[in-house]
Structure formats: C-alpha cells, structure tokens
Motif scaffolding. Structure first.
Motif, PDB file in Angstrom:
ATOM      1  N   LEU A  96       0.803  -1.162  -0.079  1.00  0.00           N
ATOM      2  CA  LEU A  96      -0.174  -0.049  -0.108  1.00  0.00           C
ATOM      3  C   LEU A  96       0.895   1.328  -0.107  1.00  0.00           C
ATOM      4  CD1 LEU A  96      -2.519   1.597   0.259  1.00  0.00           C
ATOM      5  CD2 LEU A  96      -2.814   1.017   2.506  1.00  0.00           C
ATOM      6  N   ALA A  97       2.011   1.248   0.981  1.00  0.00           N
ATOM      7  CA  ALA A  97       2.652   2.389   0.790  1.00  0.00           C
ATOM      8  C   ALA A  97       3.312   2.677  -0.556  1.00  0.00           C
ATOM      9  CB  ALA A  97       3.861   2.217   1.890  1.00  0.00           C
ATOM     10  N   ALA A 125       2.974   8.311   7.072  1.00  0.00           N
ATOM     11  CA  ALA A 125       2.495   7.735   8.305  1.00  0.00           C
ATOM     12  C   ALA A 125       2.475   6.399   8.400  1.00  0.00           C
ATOM     13  CB  ALA A 125       1.197   8.480   8.362  1.00  0.00           C
ATOM     14  N   LEU A 126       2.030   5.708   7.256  1.00  0.00           N
ATOM     15  CA  LEU A 126       2.077   4.198   6.866  1.00  0.00           C
ATOM     16  C   LEU A 126       3.285   3.565   6.999  1.00  0.00           C
ATOM     17  CD1 LEU A 126       0.370   1.637   6.428  1.00  0.00           C
ATOM     18  CD2 LEU A 126       0.498   2.281   4.002  1.00  0.00           C
ATOM     19  N   ALA A 127       4.403   4.057   6.464  1.00  0.00           N
ATOM     20  CA  ALA A 127       5.740   3.539   6.671  1.00  0.00           C
ATOM     21  C   ALA A 127       6.485   3.687   7.911  1.00  0.00           C
ATOM     22  CB  ALA A 127       6.696   4.111   5.253  1.00  0.00           C
ATOM     23  N   ARG A 128       6.243   4.879   8.341  1.00  0.00           N
ATOM     24  CA  ARG A 128       6.520   4.916   9.942  1.00  0.00           C
ATOM     25  C   ARG A 128       6.083   3.945  10.784  1.00  0.00           C
ATOM     26  NH1 ARG A 128      10.082   9.174  10.493  1.00  0.00           N
ATOM     27  NH2 ARG A 128       9.827  11.317   9.594  1.00  0.00           N
ATOM     28  N   GLU A 134      12.994   2.359   4.131  1.00  0.00           N
ATOM     29  CA  GLU A 134      13.330   3.020   2.839  1.00  0.00           C
ATOM     30  C   GLU A 134      11.958   3.736   2.144  1.00  0.00           C
ATOM     31  OE1 GLU A 134      14.980   0.987  -1.521  1.00  0.00           O
ATOM     32  OE2 GLU A 134      14.345  -0.307   0.028  1.00  0.00           O
ATOM     33  N   ILE A 135      10.837   3.588   2.411  1.00  0.00           N
ATOM     34  CA  ILE A 135       9.550   4.087   1.880  1.00  0.00           C
ATOM     35  C   ILE A 135       9.568   5.394   2.756  1.00  0.00           C
ATOM     36  CG2 ILE A 135       7.153   4.003   1.607  1.00  0.00           C
ATOM     37  CD1 ILE A 135       7.509   1.188   0.815  1.00  0.00           C
ATOM     38  N   VAL A 136       9.864   5.366   4.046  1.00  0.00           N
ATOM     39  CA  VAL A 136       9.839   6.534   4.780  1.00  0.00           C
ATOM     40  C   VAL A 136      10.866   7.646   4.222  1.00  0.00           C
ATOM     41  CG1 VAL A 136      10.724   7.666   6.931  1.00  0.00           C
ATOM     42  CG2 VAL A 136       9.489   5.647   7.097  1.00  0.00           C
ATOM     43  N   ALA A 137      12.171   7.016   3.710  1.00  0.00           N
ATOM     44  CA  ALA A 137      12.924   7.969   3.000  1.00  0.00           C
ATOM     45  C   ALA A 137      12.412   8.454   1.713  1.00  0.00           C
ATOM     46  CB  ALA A 137      14.365   7.296   2.843  1.00  0.00           C
ATOM     47  N   VAL A 138      11.852   7.513   1.099  1.00  0.00           N
ATOM     48  CA  VAL A 138      11.272   8.014  -0.365  1.00  0.00           C
ATOM     49  C   VAL A 138      10.054   9.216  -0.183  1.00  0.00           C
ATOM     50  CG1 VAL A 138       9.973   7.229  -2.219  1.00  0.00           C
ATOM     51  CG2 VAL A 138      11.846   6.035  -1.511  1.00  0.00           C
ATOM     52  N   ALA A 139       9.387   8.881   0.864  1.00  0.00           N
ATOM     53  CA  ALA A 139       8.314   9.799   1.067  1.00  0.00           C
ATOM     54  C   ALA A 139       8.803  11.152   1.570  1.00  0.00           C
ATOM     55  CB  ALA A 139       7.288   9.206   2.182  1.00  0.00           C
ATOM     56  N   LEU A 140       9.831  11.094   2.448  1.00  0.00           N
ATOM     57  CA  LEU A 140      10.422  12.343   2.880  1.00  0.00           C
ATOM     58  C   LEU A 140      11.167  13.258   1.596  1.00  0.00           C
ATOM     59  CD1 LEU A 140      12.113  10.953   6.075  1.00  0.00           C
ATOM     60  CD2 LEU A 140      10.285  12.962   6.051  1.00  0.00           C
TER      61      LEU A 140
END
Length: 273
Positions: A96-97, A125-128, A134-140
């Motif tokens: 989903l992320a 929020a979902l990735a955190r 890795e997805i946290v970094a991409v979203a940031l």
C-alpha cells in the motif's frame, strides 16, 4: 498465455510472474521503460489468471511508473489507481505504501499538488508505523521536492532541509544508491530555490557521478522537479564557478560530499522559521 495453460503450470507460472515483475522493476529503475512495461504486463496477466491479487497489486505499481516514463499517463492512472485499491483491500503495508507513493508521483506530475501531498503524507505515516524505512526516506524526499516546487511553502526551507537530512541518514543506514541519488537531487533543487548555486553545483555533480557509476535513471517526476530549478541555480553564480563546483562534486568521494551536505542541511535547519 492462456488461462488453461497457466492453471496447468501451477507454481512454475507463479514463479514466472514473480520473475517477470522483478525484471520489470529493475528495468524501470534503469530507465528501460518499454522493456519494463512488457515484462510487467505479462506478470500482471499471469497473476490475474492465477487469482494472485497481491502479485497483481505489486506489479501494477512499477508498471504505472514505467507508463509514466513512456508518457502514457492514462495507462499510469489506471495501473496506479487499481494498485492502491487492491493494496487497501489486501492490507499489506509495504504494497500500500509503495502504491500510494507511486500514485502521488503521478498526481505531482499532473500538477495536482494538494492531492500529491495528501498521498505522500499518508505514505509517510503508514511507512513509519510499519518501520518501512526505505519508503519513509522516499516519502520524505518527495515531500521535500514538493515543498521546494511550492516555493518552500508552507513550512519554509528549514522543514524541507529536515526532510532531506532524515532521508540522507536513512539512505546511509540502508546503503541505498537510489535513495542517495534522491537526496542529492532534492538538495540540488533546494539550493537552486535558495539561490545557492555553488552548493547546487556540488550536489548536482555528485549526482551525475552516481548516475554514471550505477546506471540508474531518474523517474519522470524527479526529472520534472529538477528541470526548472537547475537554471535558477546556474543563474546565481558565474558559469566558470558553476563548472568548477560541479566538477568538484563529481570528483570528490561520496562520503566527503555527504558530510558536506549534512553540514549545509544543518545550517538550513538552524535558520528554520
């Protein structure tokens, strides 16, 4: 491949679908979008025939990104919208992320920035919550690029710098070259927006080296992000100074460049309003 043949081949077909999806994703990362689309379409067709909806959801995400790279945004919209619907239904946080982030990329390219921001924030929020770093970094990084495109509204350069700085730490911990490329591109754009051409040239030079050494290609949204900001950066310094700083970034060790970038981002954060 006909449905009856897929059913007869059983597990081998499932493995083929996975292999095709993996090959398609690699091709998409390398900018070979037509090849990626061929692999991914076959993977989706096999997975649909097998009723493997989770595999369909996963393959649709890079398929949509490949379609964006080929300029077929209508196909991208269909793929990514379905990927999000399937991922929400199936409940896997990673799938989903990834789908939300990909759909946000398309929304950003289409100029629907409010929609893109909402999707990036949901992705983050979902990735955190799922510790998908890795997805946290991409979203940031995508939020940083969006903030820079919006001329640093609503939170100012300090907030953008904070996003890039956190993503850089994560890219180092994970050891991801694609993430590091995103960090350098986001920093280049921020420096260009701030009129710091000398810094932008260094980060851009380092990104050029990384592209050359890895064979990576920027996705369409990141390319569109840099296109208007690089001229701003170049215009803020003499041409000779730009070339010298860019050559420095291209020639220095990445560890040295990222250390310098960390200090630069820290200065931007300390000036946060």
């Amino acid at each position: 491949m006909m449905l009856a043949a897929v059913r007869r081949s059983g597990l081998s077909a499932s493995r083929r679908a996975q292999g095709l999806a993996d090959a398609g994703q690699v091709c998409s990362y390398m900018g070979r979008n037509a090849e990626a689309l061929t692999y991914l379409q076959e993977s989706v067709d096999i997975a649909r025939a097998l009723g493997e909806h989770d595999r369909v959801a996963w393959a649709l995400q890079p398929m949509g990104m490949a379609a964006i790279g080929l300029g077929d945004r209508a196909l991208a919209q269909r793929c990514l919208s379905e990927a999000v619907v399937l991922a929400r239904r199936l409940g896997g946080p990673f799938e989903l992320a990834a789908a939300l982030n990909a759909l946000a990329q398309l929304e950003r390219l289409e100029g629907r920035r409010d929609a893109a921001r909402q999707l990036y924030e949901e992705t983050l929020a979902l990735a955190r919550g799922a510790h998908l770093w890795e997805i946290v970094a991409v979203a940031l990084l995508n939020l940083a690029m969006l903030g820079t495109q919006d001329e640093l509204a609503p939170d100012g350069p300090g907030a953008v710098a904070a996003c890039i700085a956190e993503a850089m730490l994560l890219s180092r911990d994970i050891g991801s070259k694609p993430l590091l490329l995103g960090v350098l591109d986001a920093a280049t754009g921020l420096a260009g927006r701030l009129g710091d051409g000398a810094a932008a040239a260094v980060w851009h030079g380092a990104a050029r080296r990384l592209l050359r050494e890895t064979g990576l290609q920027r996705d369409a949204a990141d390319e569109a992000f840099l296109t208007p900001l690089l001229p701003l950066a170049r215009a803020s310094v003499p041409a000779e100074a730009w070339r010298a700083a860019e050559a420095q970034g291209e020639g220095d060790a990445l560890a040295s460049t990222t250390e310098r970038l960390a200090a630069w981002l820290g200065q931007r954060q300390s000036a946060r309003s």
